[in-house]
Scaffold this motif. Structure first.
Motif, PDB file in Angstrom:
ATOM      1  N   ALA A 163      11.853  33.650  72.428  1.00 37.04           N
ATOM      2  CA  ALA A 163      12.221  35.074  72.418  1.00 37.04           C
ATOM      3  C   ALA A 163      12.062  35.671  73.821  1.00 37.04           C
ATOM      4  O   ALA A 163      12.968  36.347  74.326  1.00 37.04           O
ATOM      5  N   PHE A 164      10.930  35.376  74.484  1.00 39.32           N
ATOM      6  CA  PHE A 164      10.720  35.919  75.835  1.00 39.32           C
ATOM      7  C   PHE A 164      11.726  35.333  76.829  1.00 39.32           C
ATOM      8  O   PHE A 164      12.182  36.020  77.746  1.00 39.32           O
ATOM      9  N   ALA A 165      12.049  34.040  76.632  1.00 40.06           N
ATOM     10  CA  ALA A 165      13.041  33.412  77.524  1.00 40.06           C
ATOM     11  C   ALA A 165      14.380  34.127  77.361  1.00 40.06           C
ATOM     12  O   ALA A 165      15.079  34.408  78.344  1.00 40.06           O
ATOM     13  N   PHE A 199      16.210  36.036  80.423  1.00 41.74           N
ATOM     14  CA  PHE A 199      17.517  35.610  80.942  1.00 41.74           C
ATOM     15  C   PHE A 199      18.599  36.645  80.644  1.00 41.74           C
ATOM     16  O   PHE A 199      19.551  36.779  81.412  1.00 41.74           O
ATOM     17  N   THR A 200      18.446  37.373  79.534  1.00 45.74           N
ATOM     18  CA  THR A 200      19.431  38.427  79.257  1.00 45.74           C
ATOM     19  C   THR A 200      19.307  39.547  80.283  1.00 45.74           C
ATOM     20  O   THR A 200      20.313  40.068  80.763  1.00 45.74           O
ATOM     21  N   ALA A 201      18.053  39.916  80.615  1.00 46.94           N
ATOM     22  CA  ALA A 201      17.860  40.987  81.599  1.00 46.94           C
ATOM     23  C   ALA A 201      18.435  40.581  82.959  1.00 46.94           C
ATOM     24  O   ALA A 201      18.994  41.400  83.681  1.00 46.94           O
ATOM     25  N   LEU A 211       6.774  35.658  79.850  1.00 38.71           N
ATOM     26  CA  LEU A 211       7.308  34.308  79.651  1.00 38.71           C
ATOM     27  C   LEU A 211       6.394  33.275  80.310  1.00 38.71           C
ATOM     28  O   LEU A 211       6.052  32.245  79.703  1.00 38.71           O
ATOM     29  N   ALA A 212       5.962  33.550  81.542  1.00 38.04           N
ATOM     30  CA  ALA A 212       5.096  32.611  82.257  1.00 38.04           C
ATOM     31  C   ALA A 212       3.756  32.477  81.547  1.00 38.04           C
ATOM     32  O   ALA A 212       3.242  31.359  81.368  1.00 38.04           O
TER      33      ALA A 212
END
Ligand code: SF4
Ligand code: SF4
Length: 480
Positions: free
Chosen positions: A99-101, A105-107, A350-351
Motif C-alpha cells: 500500500a505504501f509503495a 509511486f503514485t505520488a 515505505l522505508a
C-alpha cells in the motif's frame, strides 16, 4: 455571381430537451497497433511478469516446489522460507508495504503501475496481441465485425476465441498450481482426474481472466478499479502524468508536410487522431488528464512517430506534470519538485515498514512453540508424592532440515519433565505431544499459592555452535 457556400448542417447528438442518459452504452474500442520505445518497455514488462507468473511454480527448491501455498498443510513455502499461519503478521506487513509503495509511486509517477505492470493491463495487452495476429489491426477488425457472418469470419473469430480460452485455462491452471503441487496437478489434469475444487478454481480463474482481458478490458479500468477512483487523492500537480502540451499543439489542424505551421497559424498537432486510435481506453488525451487514462504511453509512441515524420521535435505528448505543462517547465525543473512533503512522508513510511519487514523476517525464529495445559488432567499426586501436571506442547520446525529438540521446564526448585525430553521433526513439520511435568513432594509442600508460574524451554539440538531456544510461559497447579 458568387457561388453559394455549401453548408453542412450540424445535427444535435440527441434531443436537447431530454436529460442526458444515465448509462452511456459501451463503444467498442479498436485500439490500433503502435510501435515505439514505450511499447517495447510494455512488452518487456509483459514478458517479465508472465515468465515469473507461469514459471515460478515449476521451480524447485530443496526438493520441493519453490513457491507453494499449501492450504491443507497450513504451510507457505517460499525459497529458503517456510511460513506457518502464526506468521500471518508477515502477510499483513507485506500488504501494508504494498500500500505504501503504491502511495509513493503514485505520488511520484502517477499511474505508471497501471500502464506497465497491472495484471489487467498485462493480460489485456496479451489478449489484444492475439486478436491482432488473428483478426488484423484496427481497420481490419472493424471491417470484420461489420461484415456478415461467413466461413472466413467464423474461422477468424473461432481461432481467436480458441486461443483466448486456451490461454485463460492455462492461467487458471497456473494459479491453482500455486496452491496444489503443480506437477501432481499436471499429472491429474492430463489423466482427466482433477478434483472438484481444483477444477472449480481452474475454470473460475480462467473465466475471470477471459472476462477481464477479453471481454471487459478497458471497462475494468474505467468503472471497476478502485485504484482509479482514489488515485486522485495521492497525486498533485507535480506528479508525473502523460499529458498533451496544448501550448505547443494548439491550434491543431492538418497541413502539408513542408508547410510552416506558424505561417498557417497552427500549432504542432496535425489532428491525425493517431493518439486516440492507439488508446486502449478510447480517450482523447488532448482533452486533458482523464480518470480513464491508465498511463500506458501508447499515445506518446504514436505522436512521437508523427512528429518524426513531420520533422517536428518529439514530446508533444509526453511524461510531464500538470504544473510542468501549464507553466512550461523543463525536465530539470520538474525533477526538482519531486521531493515534496507528501513524497517524503510516503517515502519515509515505505522505508520504515520495509526495513522492519526485512529485519523481522531475517530474525525470525526457526522454531515455534505453543504450550497448552491439558484441561482434562487435573494436578495429581504420583507414586513418590510428587505433583504432576500434564501439558500439550506444540513444536514447529520452521526450517528446511530435520531437527532434534529437547524440552525442559524451569521456574520451581526440582521441577522436571517426566520421561523422554527429546523430539525429532522432519523439515517444516510440527508435532503436538503430551508432556508430564513433576514437582518433588518437598518442593510442593513449601509453596503456598496454588498456581505457580513456570517456563517451558525448547532447545534445538545443533551439532555445532549456538542452538536456538524458545521459552514459553505457563502455570503449574498444586492440588488443594
Ligand atoms: S498523434 Fe499527435 S499530432 Fe496526431 S492528433 Fe495526436 S497529438 Fe495531434
Ligand atoms: S491517453 Fe495515452 S496514456 Fe492514457 S490510456 Fe490512452 S494511450 Fe494510454
Amino acid at each position: 455571381m458568387s457561388a453559394t457556400p455549401r453548408v453542412i448542417p450540424i445535427q444535435p447528438a440527441g434531443d436537447p430537451r431530454q436529460p442526458p442518459p444515465l448509462f452511456e452504452p459501451r463503444r467498442k474500442v479498436y485500439a490500433r497497433a503502435v510501435s515505439g520505445w514505450f511499447n517495447r518497455w510494455r512488452w518487456v514488462m509483459v514478458w517479465a511478469t508472465q515468465l515469473v507468473f507461469y514459471g515460478l511454480p515449476w521451480l524447485s527448491w530443496n526438493g520441493r516446489q519453490a513457491v507453494l501455498f499449501d492450504l491443507d498443510a497450513r504451510r507457505f513455502y517460499l525459497p529458503g522460507l517456510v511460513l506457518y499461519p502464526q506468521d500471518f503478521i508477515y502477510l499483513s506487513a507485506l500488504l501494508v508495504l504494498s500500500a505504501f509503495a503504491l502511495f509513493f509511486f503514485t505520488a511520484v509517477a502517477g499511474r505508471m503501475w497501471c500502464g506497465f505492470a497491472c495484471p489487467q493491463t498485462v493480460y489485456t495487452e496479451i489478449f489484444m496481441g492475439i486478436e491482432r495476429r488473428i483478426e488484423g489491426d484496427r481497420i481490419a477488425r472493424m471491417r470484420l465485425d461489420q461484415a456478415p457472418w461467413s466461413a472466413r469470419k467464423l474461422a477468424r473469430k473461432g481461432a481467436k476465441q480458441a486461443a483466448w480460452i486456451a490461454l485463460s485455462l492455462w492461467t487458471g491452471f497456473t494459479f491453482v498450481g500455486y496452491f496444489t503441487p503443480i506437477r501432481e496437478l499436471a499429472a491429474s489434469a492430463t489423466a482427466f482426474g482433477l478434483g472438484p475444487w481444483e477444477s472449480f478454481w481452474v475454470f473460475f480463474y480462467g473465466l475471470a481472466t477471459y472476462g477481464n482481458a477479453g471481454f471487459l478490458r478497458e471497462q475494468v479500468c474505467r468503472t471497476m478499479c478502485p485504484y482509479a477512483r482514489f488515485q486522485g487523492s495521492m497525486m498533485d500537480k507535480d506528479s508525473l502524468i502523460i499529458g498533451y502540451d496544448s501550448r505547443r499543439g494548439e491550434s491543431r489542424g492538418s497541413r502539408p508536410r513542408r508547410a510552416d505551421p506558424k505561417a498557417l497559424g497552427l500549432g504542432d498537432c496535425i489532428d491525425c487522431t493517431l493518439c486516440v486510435q492507439v488508446c486502449p481506453t478510447g480517450i482523447d488525451i488532448r482533452n486533458g488528464l482523464q480518470m480513464e487514462c491508465i498511463g500506458c504511453a501508447a499515445c506518446i509512441d504514436a505522436c512521437d512517430g508523427v512528429m518524426d515524420k513531420m520533422g517536428y521535435e518529439r514530446g508533444l505528448i509526453r511524461y510531464a506534470t500538470l504544473n510542468g505543462l501549464s507553466e512550461g517547465l523543463g525536465k530539470a525543473q520538474m525533477w526538482r519538485r519531486v521531493l515534496r512533503p507528501r513524497v517524503l512522508v510516503y517515502g519515509a513510511l515505505l522505508a520504515a515498514v520495509g526495513v522492519a519487514f526485512v529485519t523481522s523476517l531475517a530474525l525470525r525464529d526457526p522454531l515455534r512453540v505453543n504450550v497448552v495445559r491439558d484441561r482434562g488432567v487435573m494436578a495429581r499426586l504420583v507414586e513418590d508424592g510428587a505433583v504432576e501436571n500434564v501439558y500439550r506442547v506444540l513444536v514447529m520446525n520452521a526450517t528446511e532440515a530435520p531437527q532434534r529438540y529437547r524440552i525442559a521446564v524451569s521456574g520451581l526448585p526440582g521441577l522436571a519433565v517426566a520421561g523422554d525430553t527429546a523430539l525429532e521433526l522432519a523439515p517444516a513439520a510440527e508435532r503436538s505431544i503430551p508432556v508430564s511435568v513433576r514437582l518433588p513432594a518437598e518442593a510442593a509442600a513449601s509453596l503456598n499459592d496454588r498456581t505457580q508460574h513456570i517456563r517451558f524451554e525448547v532447545t534445538q539440538l545443533a551439532d555445532t555452535g549456538e542452538a536456538p531456544t524458545v521459552q514459553e510461559a505457563s502455570t503449574f497447579i498444586l492440588p488443594r
